[in-house]
Design an enzyme around this catalytic site. Sequence first.
Site, PDB file in Angstrom:
ATOM      1  N   GLU A  48      14.961  44.726   1.197  1.00 27.51           N
ATOM      2  CA  GLU A  48      13.812  45.248   0.448  1.00 27.51           C
ATOM      3  C   GLU A  48      12.958  44.089  -0.066  1.00 27.51           C
ATOM      4  O   GLU A  48      12.743  43.896  -1.261  1.00 27.51           O
ATOM      5  CB  GLU A  48      14.322  46.199  -0.646  1.00 27.51           C
ATOM      6  N   GLU A  92      10.869  52.842  -6.391  1.00 32.11           N
ATOM      7  CA  GLU A  92      10.953  52.714  -4.927  1.00 32.11           C
ATOM      8  C   GLU A  92       9.531  52.483  -4.435  1.00 32.11           C
ATOM      9  O   GLU A  92       8.672  53.361  -4.563  1.00 32.11           O
ATOM     10  CB  GLU A  92      11.521  53.994  -4.305  1.00 32.11           C
ATOM     11  N   HIS A  99      18.851  45.011  -3.044  1.00 29.02           N
ATOM     12  CA  HIS A  99      19.097  45.315  -1.633  1.00 29.02           C
ATOM     13  C   HIS A  99      18.374  44.300  -0.749  1.00 29.02           C
ATOM     14  O   HIS A  99      17.163  44.097  -0.867  1.00 29.02           O
ATOM     15  CB  HIS A  99      18.644  46.742  -1.321  1.00 29.02           C
ATOM     16  N   HIS A 127      12.971  48.610  -5.871  1.00 32.84           N
ATOM     17  CA  HIS A 127      13.565  48.874  -4.551  1.00 32.84           C
ATOM     18  C   HIS A 127      12.445  49.291  -3.602  1.00 32.84           C
ATOM     19  O   HIS A 127      11.294  49.464  -3.992  1.00 32.84           O
ATOM     20  CB  HIS A 127      14.586  50.024  -4.647  1.00 32.84           C
TER      21      HIS A 127
HETATM   22  O1  0X9 Z   1      20.362  54.169  -3.101  1.00 31.62           O
HETATM   23  C1  0X9 Z   1      19.863  53.339  -3.880  1.00 31.62           C
HETATM   24  O2  0X9 Z   1      20.510  52.443  -4.406  1.00 31.62           O
HETATM   25  C2  0X9 Z   1      18.369  53.424  -4.202  1.00 31.62           C
HETATM   26  N1  0X9 Z   1      17.603  53.743  -3.036  1.00 31.62           N
HETATM   27  S1  0X9 Z   1      17.443  52.639  -1.812  1.00 31.62           S
HETATM   28  O3  0X9 Z   1      16.806  53.306  -0.685  1.00 31.62           O
HETATM   29  N2  0X9 Z   1      16.478  51.457  -2.257  1.00 31.62           N
HETATM   30  O4  0X9 Z   1      18.742  52.121  -1.505  1.00 31.62           O
HETATM   31  C3  0X9 Z   1      18.128  54.540  -5.201  1.00 31.62           C
HETATM   32  C4  0X9 Z   1      18.848  54.355  -6.483  1.00 31.62           C
HETATM   33  C5  0X9 Z   1      18.408  55.369  -7.482  1.00 31.62           C
HETATM   34  N3  0X9 Z   1      19.481  56.209  -7.927  1.00 31.62           N
HETATM   35  C6  0X9 Z   1      19.740  57.437  -7.387  1.00 31.62           C
HETATM   36  N4  0X9 Z   1      19.028  57.916  -6.416  1.00 31.62           N
HETATM   37  N5  0X9 Z   1      20.719  58.147  -7.906  1.00 31.62           N
HETATM   38 ZN    ZN Z   2      17.248  49.624  -2.650  1.00 31.51          ZN
END
Ligand code: 0X9
Ligand code: ZN
Length: 310
Positions: free
Chosen positions: A72, A271, A69, A198
């Site tokens: 990030e 994260e 991302h 992330h």
């Molecule tokens: O949404 C995402 O891709 C990740 N969070 S972010 O805020 N960095 O975009 C989390 C991915 C982990 N997978 C799930 N939460 N299912």
């Molecule tokens: Zn992310």
Amino acid sequence: DFPAGDEGYHTYAEVTAELEATRNEHPDVARLSGVGTSYEGRALHLLKISDNVAQDEDEPEVLFTCNQHAREHLTTEMCLRIVQRFTNGYGTDETVTALVDSREIYVIPSVNPDGAEYDISGGQYHGWRKNRQGSGTDLNRNWDYRWGCCGGSSGNPGSDTYRGPSPFSAPETAAVADFVNSRVVGGSQQLKAHIDFHSYSELVLWPYGYTYADTAEGMTEQEARRFADLGRRMAASNGYSPQQSSDLYITDGSVNDWMWGEHKIWSYTFEMYPRSGGGLDGFYPPDERIEQETARNDEAVDILLEAAGE
Ligand code: 0X9
Ligand code: ZN
Ligand code: CA
Ligand code: CA
Ligand code: CA
């Protein structure tokens, strides 16, 4: 460039220069290559760290990926810290030396360099998440495992979680996947473990993300327990909160589901800092925080590298 005061973060050119310098200073343990190129043509750098680095030895392989991302940016610094620690510390730090001697460590500091450069263009932050292909694809919804299955991504190109027109439509995810596929040697996947960094929320997450179920096709109860055990151990070392990915929210086409579902790689999402607050501001901690918040994961990284041999 990064906004005034945040020059401690690395631009793409600075990432490239740092990886080249590392390779030049530590040619015995560091080899620089790439997994392919981004949509806009930037090299997707890959640094391998191991003793006898030019040889493919029979040692557990571990992959660290960062910056899927765009905004990030702290995660790119996390991968660069791994690079610095396991090269500069070789021969002096006992833990580092043992791990470099017994593992093959692969680091991809930026999976999404186009998005990252766009996010800092004009010396301002733009809050950009996706790659730069058309209106942008969310790379972490573009992986080819249960792609688009479960309401955890969007089919609308304008959405921040747009999954793309087809699995691996993004050159960046396709390139990383090709690399991972290429580590199947003699029918067995050499990569044993993976962290995709992330930000933000201070979490350690494990698959699956596409379903609320703890176990599902391709994951036994015993495997789910090991994901949780190892995840909790890493979280105990850095103070993050451990949970299954879907406990946060459902995603489909995420990297961890593909790494496990397709290759049985023990694949986690971290994260990073901060824990909460600030909306978009949470993606942009001041550069003074880089040292503390990347060092915070040193032990977790060591735990994963150690576990890759078990
Ligand atoms: O949404 C995402 O891709 C990740 N969070 S972010 O805020 N960095 O975009 C989390 C991915 C982990 N997978 C799930 N939460 N299912
Ligand atoms: Zn992310
Ligand atoms: Ca500063
Ligand atoms: Ca080696
Ligand atoms: Ca090997």
